[in-house]
Design a protein around this motif. Structure first.
Motif, PDB file in Angstrom:
ATOM      1  N   LEU A  48      33.949  34.407 -24.027  1.00 12.86           N
ATOM      2  CA  LEU A  48      35.040  33.616 -23.471  1.00 12.86           C
ATOM      3  C   LEU A  48      35.442  32.496 -24.424  1.00 12.86           C
ATOM      4  O   LEU A  48      36.626  32.246 -24.636  1.00 12.86           O
ATOM      5  N   SER A  49      34.467  31.842 -25.006  1.00 12.08           N
ATOM      6  CA  SER A  49      34.748  30.772 -25.962  1.00 12.08           C
ATOM      7  C   SER A  49      35.530  31.295 -27.152  1.00 12.08           C
ATOM      8  O   SER A  49      36.521  30.695 -27.579  1.00 12.08           O
ATOM      9  N   THR A  61      39.090  32.151 -25.982  1.00  8.82           N
ATOM     10  CA  THR A  61      39.885  30.989 -25.592  1.00  8.82           C
ATOM     11  C   THR A  61      40.173  30.055 -26.760  1.00  8.82           C
ATOM     12  O   THR A  61      41.283  29.556 -26.909  1.00  8.82           O
ATOM     13  N   ALA A 114      30.987  24.757 -25.669  1.00  6.03           N
ATOM     14  CA  ALA A 114      31.334  25.593 -24.521  1.00  6.03           C
ATOM     15  C   ALA A 114      30.063  26.058 -23.817  1.00  6.03           C
ATOM     16  O   ALA A 114      29.985  26.050 -22.579  1.00  6.03           O
ATOM     17  N   PHE A 117      39.419  28.234 -19.908  1.00  6.66           N
ATOM     18  CA  PHE A 117      37.978  28.387 -20.044  1.00  6.66           C
ATOM     19  C   PHE A 117      37.286  28.187 -18.697  1.00  6.66           C
ATOM     20  O   PHE A 117      36.407  28.965 -18.315  1.00  6.66           O
TER      21      PHE A 117
END
Length: 112
Positions: A21-22, A25, A33, A94
């Motif tokens: 995800l980090s 994003t 994160a 996020f």
């Protein structure tokens, strides 16, 4: 199978998801994160365990579990990411992704 019994599996799945995800994003994997996600899980861990166990025992539906976890979204403060000057829109993406990861990781750990 309860969430408490599979907490380590839940955390491992969540950490792997946070890295992805980090990167998606912010274009990179940020330790900040991961730190913010860890903080959120620590702050909500007792509730997550209780709700996950209730879900596993049929006391909550999947929708009810999702609603309870989503209700904690505003508590995911993202302090470390804010200190890096990340945009509010990126932080919100996020945060939303983190909530989805928590829900899906819990479902996987419980076997749903």
């Amino acid at each position: 199978m309860s969430l408490s019994d599979n907490w380590d599996s839940f955390e491992d799945s969540l950490k792997a998801g946070v890295r992805q995800l980090s990167k998606a994003t912010f274009g990179e994997v940020l330790s900040q994160a991961e730190n913010d996600a860890d903080r959120f899980v620590k702050e909500t861990g007792e509730r997550l365990r209780r709700w996950g166990n209730a879900l596993a025992n049929g006391l909550l539906t999947k929708d009810e579990f999702e609603d309870l976890v989503a209700g904690r979204k505003d508590l995911a403060k993202m302090h470390a990411l804010k200190s890096l000057g990340k945009s509010q829109a990126a932080l919100e993406r996020f945060r939303t992704g983190l909530i989805s990861l928590v829900i899906n990781s819990a479902f996987d750990a419980i076997g749903l």
